[in-house]
Design a protein around this motif. Structure first.
Motif, PDB file in Angstrom:
ATOM      1  N   GLU A  63      24.833   5.761 -81.015  1.00 20.41           N
ATOM      2  CA  GLU A  63      24.461   7.159 -81.266  1.00 20.41           C
ATOM      3  C   GLU A  63      22.998   7.321 -81.692  1.00 20.41           C
ATOM      4  O   GLU A  63      22.388   8.337 -81.397  1.00 20.41           O
ATOM      5  N   ILE A  64      22.433   6.321 -82.371  1.00 21.68           N
ATOM      6  CA  ILE A  64      21.012   6.474 -82.718  1.00 21.68           C
ATOM      7  C   ILE A  64      20.120   6.051 -81.549  1.00 21.68           C
ATOM      8  O   ILE A  64      18.907   6.210 -81.603  1.00 21.68           O
ATOM      9  N   GLY A  65      20.730   5.503 -80.492  1.00 21.25           N
ATOM     10  CA  GLY A  65      19.993   5.284 -79.242  1.00 21.25           C
ATOM     11  C   GLY A  65      19.295   3.940 -79.128  1.00 21.25           C
ATOM     12  O   GLY A  65      18.353   3.804 -78.345  1.00 21.25           O
ATOM     13  N   LEU A  66      19.746   2.929 -79.891  1.00 27.75           N
ATOM     14  CA  LEU A  66      19.140   1.608 -79.700  1.00 27.75           C
ATOM     15  C   LEU A  66      19.543   1.074 -78.331  1.00 27.75           C
ATOM     16  O   LEU A  66      20.716   1.111 -77.976  1.00 27.75           O
ATOM     17  N   PRO A  67      18.581   0.568 -77.558  1.00 28.62           N
ATOM     18  CA  PRO A  67      18.953   0.071 -76.230  1.00 28.62           C
ATOM     19  C   PRO A  67      19.892  -1.138 -76.299  1.00 28.62           C
ATOM     20  O   PRO A  67      20.810  -1.255 -75.494  1.00 28.62           O
ATOM     21  N   HIS A  68      19.654  -2.069 -77.233  1.00 33.02           N
ATOM     22  CA  HIS A  68      20.495  -3.266 -77.299  1.00 33.02           C
ATOM     23  C   HIS A  68      21.800  -2.945 -78.011  1.00 33.02           C
ATOM     24  O   HIS A  68      21.788  -2.374 -79.097  1.00 33.02           O
ATOM     25  N   PRO A  69      22.929  -3.337 -77.405  1.00 33.61           N
ATOM     26  CA  PRO A  69      24.210  -3.096 -78.070  1.00 33.61           C
ATOM     27  C   PRO A  69      24.277  -3.838 -79.400  1.00 33.61           C
ATOM     28  O   PRO A  69      23.468  -4.734 -79.653  1.00 33.61           O
ATOM     29  N   LEU A  70      25.259  -3.484 -80.230  1.00 32.80           N
ATOM     30  CA  LEU A  70      25.464  -4.245 -81.465  1.00 32.80           C
ATOM     31  C   LEU A  70      25.611  -5.723 -81.096  1.00 32.80           C
ATOM     32  O   LEU A  70      26.389  -6.090 -80.223  1.00 32.80           O
ATOM     33  N   HIS A  71      24.834  -6.574 -81.789  1.00 37.65           N
ATOM     34  CA  HIS A  71      24.773  -8.020 -81.503  1.00 37.65           C
ATOM     35  C   HIS A  71      25.717  -8.691 -82.504  1.00 37.65           C
ATOM     36  O   HIS A  71      25.443  -8.684 -83.704  1.00 37.65           O
ATOM     37  N   VAL A  72      26.813  -9.242 -82.012  1.00 37.99           N
ATOM     38  CA  VAL A  72      27.902  -9.642 -82.918  1.00 37.99           C
ATOM     39  C   VAL A  72      28.135 -11.149 -82.928  1.00 37.99           C
ATOM     40  O   VAL A  72      28.382 -11.757 -81.889  1.00 37.99           O
ATOM     41  N   HIS A  73      28.044 -11.726 -84.127  1.00 37.14           N
ATOM     42  CA  HIS A  73      28.542 -13.081 -84.390  1.00 37.14           C
ATOM     43  C   HIS A  73      29.938 -12.844 -84.962  1.00 37.14           C
ATOM     44  O   HIS A  73      30.080 -12.313 -86.052  1.00 37.14           O
ATOM     45  N   CYS A  74      30.960 -13.154 -84.168  1.00 42.83           N
ATOM     46  CA  CYS A  74      32.335 -12.756 -84.502  1.00 42.83           C
ATOM     47  C   CYS A  74      32.861 -13.473 -85.747  1.00 42.83           C
ATOM     48  O   CYS A  74      32.266 -14.433 -86.233  1.00 42.83           O
ATOM     49  N   SER A  75      34.029 -13.042 -86.183  1.00 39.79           N
ATOM     50  CA  SER A  75      34.734 -13.701 -87.281  1.00 39.79           C
ATOM     51  C   SER A  75      35.208 -15.082 -86.822  1.00 39.79           C
ATOM     52  O   SER A  75      35.342 -15.340 -85.630  1.00 39.79           O
ATOM     53  N   ASN A  76      35.483 -15.949 -87.760  1.00 40.86           N
ATOM     54  CA  ASN A  76      36.149 -17.243 -87.502  1.00 40.86           C
ATOM     55  C   ASN A  76      35.375 -18.177 -86.581  1.00 40.86           C
ATOM     56  O   ASN A  76      35.965 -18.854 -85.723  1.00 40.86           O
ATOM     57  N   LEU A  77      34.059 -18.245 -86.741  1.00 39.54           N
ATOM     58  CA  LEU A  77      33.263 -19.160 -85.915  1.00 39.54           C
ATOM     59  C   LEU A  77      33.809 -20.584 -86.018  1.00 39.54           C
ATOM     60  O   LEU A  77      34.082 -21.077 -87.111  1.00 39.54           O
TER      61      LEU A  77
ATOM     62  N   THR B 259       4.870  -7.663 -81.469  1.00 38.56           N
ATOM     63  CA  THR B 259       6.229  -7.479 -81.974  1.00 38.56           C
ATOM     64  C   THR B 259       6.884  -6.311 -81.257  1.00 38.56           C
ATOM     65  O   THR B 259       6.372  -5.189 -81.298  1.00 38.56           O
ATOM     66  N   HIS B 260       8.000  -6.581 -80.603  1.00 39.53           N
ATOM     67  CA  HIS B 260       8.738  -5.497 -79.940  1.00 39.53           C
ATOM     68  C   HIS B 260       9.647  -4.822 -80.953  1.00 39.53           C
ATOM     69  O   HIS B 260      10.368  -5.482 -81.693  1.00 39.53           O
ATOM     70  N   ARG B 261       9.619  -3.525 -80.966  1.00 43.51           N
ATOM     71  CA  ARG B 261      10.533  -2.786 -81.841  1.00 43.51           C
ATOM     72  C   ARG B 261      10.892  -1.454 -81.171  1.00 43.51           C
ATOM     73  O   ARG B 261      10.202  -1.002 -80.260  1.00 43.51           O
ATOM     74  N   VAL B 262      11.975  -0.887 -81.652  1.00 42.80           N
ATOM     75  CA  VAL B 262      12.352   0.434 -81.150  1.00 42.80           C
ATOM     76  C   VAL B 262      11.690   1.470 -82.040  1.00 42.80           C
ATOM     77  O   VAL B 262      11.698   1.349 -83.264  1.00 42.80           O
ATOM     78  N   ASP B 263      11.118   2.442 -81.400  1.00 41.07           N
ATOM     79  CA  ASP B 263      10.335   3.425 -82.131  1.00 41.07           C
ATOM     80  C   ASP B 263      11.233   4.496 -82.750  1.00 41.07           C
ATOM     81  O   ASP B 263      11.245   5.645 -82.330  1.00 41.07           O
ATOM     82  N   LEU B 264      11.991   4.092 -83.776  1.00 37.27           N
ATOM     83  CA  LEU B 264      12.771   5.065 -84.545  1.00 37.27           C
ATOM     84  C   LEU B 264      11.888   5.432 -85.731  1.00 37.27           C
ATOM     85  O   LEU B 264      11.607   4.578 -86.565  1.00 37.27           O
TER      86      LEU B 264
ATOM     87  N   HIS C 270       9.342   0.630 -78.014  1.00 35.96           N
ATOM     88  CA  HIS C 270      10.289   0.971 -76.963  1.00 35.96           C
ATOM     89  C   HIS C 270      11.022   2.231 -77.406  1.00 35.96           C
ATOM     90  O   HIS C 270      11.488   2.321 -78.547  1.00 35.96           O
ATOM     91  N   ALA C 271      11.107   3.159 -76.488  1.00 35.10           N
ATOM     92  CA  ALA C 271      11.724   4.436 -76.847  1.00 35.10           C
ATOM     93  C   ALA C 271      13.234   4.273 -76.970  1.00 35.10           C
ATOM     94  O   ALA C 271      13.850   3.582 -76.170  1.00 35.10           O
ATOM     95  N   PRO C 272      13.824   4.901 -77.994  1.00 40.42           N
ATOM     96  CA  PRO C 272      15.287   4.928 -78.041  1.00 40.42           C
ATOM     97  C   PRO C 272      15.833   5.856 -76.961  1.00 40.42           C
ATOM     98  O   PRO C 272      15.101   6.711 -76.455  1.00 40.42           O
TER      99      PRO C 272
END
Ligand code: ZN
Length: 562
Positions: free
Chosen positions: A222-236, A507-512, A555-557
């Motif tokens: 919803e805030i428009g970040l291009p990269h999806p949530l980056h998840v390190h799952c439970s129970n590695l 440095t790449h960042r999203v311009d929020l 990078h634009a959101p």
């Protein structure tokens, strides 16, 4: 300035480009792809300030690593702990940022992303990454075990408040994405809980990892970040953890989600050793859920060190330390982490099976833009093993020979011997350039399209894939030749990386933009829940430029969703 790369095989799957042609670069950007016999001003060799002979070479965009630990507190701690095991800044698996950058550039990588930037440690992480001369970097802001977020979700505050918090933290830390590690589980460790499964409520806040994933996926979207949530799952690393990995996918409710080092989260519990490959189950889940992308986190045999914000896992893992020492620090704070040196051995069933599972995933996932080449450097192996890994993927007989050398029970338990796929060069480029750029929202970076930044690599075609990808002949960054075997050494003792590299860090960042009123309210709320004051945390654009020495690439959101 005009540069002319002459007569190479240009490969860019984003525009179905695979032919011998000339590449014209003007003022740091790609200007045109020209047939070798083209006439016209851009094609005239004589009009170029600089001409590169790329005949018999492969020419492609610079590589992009979506997940590599090259900066930040825990990397520095690992270097300190393992001084006797590593060779100072030149260490194979814990190089200094400057040496890491030289090695990445030599392999033809031009952009790397540090996936674990803790908000209260972000300034140090950026300062360290700014020493990666010549590389572009970016960070993922680590959330999902912070008390304020867990409290907000537990209290059932409106999603829009969570969105404001997430946006403020990404903006304050100058990051491009959001990562969550063992959602809620690291925080629960502080309340005497040693593992928190996906549907188990947190002992204090009552929120489950599944709810954390759902809320953060939605916030990121919803805030428009291009990269999806980056998840390190439970129970590695836990046998049978495929069940929690699939529940994590389902928790995203169809919104984009990226599962990182998924090899470590892809285990069944069948067979005489109580551990089996669940690669097929994960591949089926990815077919059912087109919103999922993954990077593999391949392991390679040999000495390395595991460094992770997943304190709960590292606590369980520390008894396997080789050599026998480890560090678990700041567990009570929000920057806790664990450092455990580790050696992967062929003669161990588990390690051999992990090796095979990683390769199964690469080979079973059809779409090279949904699976990315990583070793979770240095956790699975140092990034310098990429050329070897590429050969394992692209050379079936080489892979068969390697398979014959692993633990026989692991080889028998794996489906690897039945997989005869060989990655094509176009698939390799899609997996290491085009796909990573798309998933991070980097625009035309990672392509050879006109107007794209001229981060371009020229590889000599050698007899094997690992030789080809080990050392680039020329590496151009924003159109400037900064590394490669055919670029003259500077005489500074740093082979094949020119001094021009030192003036280039971005440095790449999203311009929020930081919403001042939302930030003030978070700063007010934070001390009651968090372990530090937030007032000093925000890093300004000016500080990035003048103190940390890095140019920001914005990078634009996407437009905000409500
Ligand atoms: Zn990692």
């Amino acid at each position: 300035m005009r540069t002319f790369i002459r007569g190479g095989r240009l490969i860019d799957p984003s525009q179905s480009l695979d032919r011998v042609a000339d590449l014209v670069i003007v003022d740091g950007q790609i200007e045109a792809v020209q047939s070798p016999d083209a006439t016209g001003p851009a094609a005239l060799d004589a009009s170029s300030d600089h001409a590169i002979d790329a005949r018999d070479c492969l020419v492609m965009a610079g590589g992009i690593d979506v997940h590599t630990h090259i900066g930040g507190g825990k990397v520095a701690l690992a270097r300190l702990l393992l001084q006797d095991l590593t060779d100072g800044p030149e260490s194979e698996f814990l190089p200094s940022p400057t040496v890491a950058a030289q090695r990445y550039l030599q392999m033809g990588y031009t952009s790397c992303f540090e996936p674990a930037v803790l908000p209260c440690n972000a300034r140090a992480a950026h300062a360290e990454m700014a020493l990666a001369h010549g590389l572009d970097t970016g960070g993922y802001c680590l959330l999902g075990n912070d008390d304020l977020l867990l409290q907000m979700i537990g209290d059932g505050v409106p999603q829009v408040m969570v969105n404001d918090y997430v946006a403020a933290m990404v903006a304050a830390t100058q990051c491009i994405a959001v990562k969550v590690v063992n959602p809620g589980g690291i925080n629960a460790f502080k309340y005497n809980v040693r593992d928190l499964d996906v549907d188990t409520p947190h002992p204090r806040y009552g929120v489950t990892p599944s709810e954390i994933i759902r809320t953060l996926c939605r916030a990121v979207y919803e805030i428009g970040l291009p990269h999806p949530l980056h998840v390190h799952c439970s129970n590695l690393g836990v046998p049978g953890n495929i069940a929690s990995t699939i529940k994590t996918i389902e928790a995203a409710d169809g919104l984009p989600i990226h599962l990182t080092h998924v090899q470590f989260h892809c285990y069944g519990d069948e067979g005489p050793y109580g551990m089996s490959s669940a690669a097929q189950q994960l591949v089926r889940a990815m077919q059912k859920h087109p919103n999922v992308t993954v990077d593999v986190g391949q392991i390679m045999f040999g000495q390395t060190v595991t460094i992770s914000g997943d304190t709960a896992h590292q606590f369980a893992n520390h008894r396997h330390a080789k050599p026998r020492k480890s560090a678990l620090v700041d567990i009570e704070c929000e920057a806790g982490c664990g450092v455990v040196p580790f050696r992967y051995r062929r003669r161990q069933f588990v390690h051999s099976l992990q090796w095979a599972i990683g390769l199964e995933l690469f080979l079973m996932i059809d779409d090279p833009e949904r699976v990315f080449l990583t070793t979770d450097h240095p956790n699975g192996a140092p990034f310098t093993s990429y050329p070897h890994l590429i050969r394992l993927l692209a050379d079936h007989s080489f892979r068969e020979t390697a398979l014959a050398e692993i633990h026989t029970d692991a080889a028998a338990a794996s489906d690897l011997s039945g997989l005869d796929r060989q990655y094509t060069i176009n698939e390799l480029v899609a997996m290491t350039r085009v796909g990573p750029s798309k998933i991070l929202g980097l625009g035309d970076t990672g392509t050879l399209r006109p107007g794209a930044p001229a981060d371009v690599v020229v590889y000599p075609q050698r007899s094997t894939w690992d030789q080809t990808f080990a050392q680039a002949k020329y590496v151009l960054k924003s159109g400037r030749c900064i590394a490669g075997t055919d670029v003259p050494s500077t005489g500074s003792g740093r082979p094949q990386v020119s001094t021009a590299a030192e003036s280039l860090h971005r440095t790449h960042r999203v311009d929020l933009s930081l919403d001042k009123s939302a930030w003030k309210s978070i700063v007010r709320r934070y001390p009651a829940a968090g372990s530090s004051s937030l007032g000093r945390l925000a890093i300004s654009d000016d500080e990035m430029r003048t103190q940390l020495g890095s140019t920001l690439v914005n990078h634009a959101p996407r437009p905000r969703q409500r």
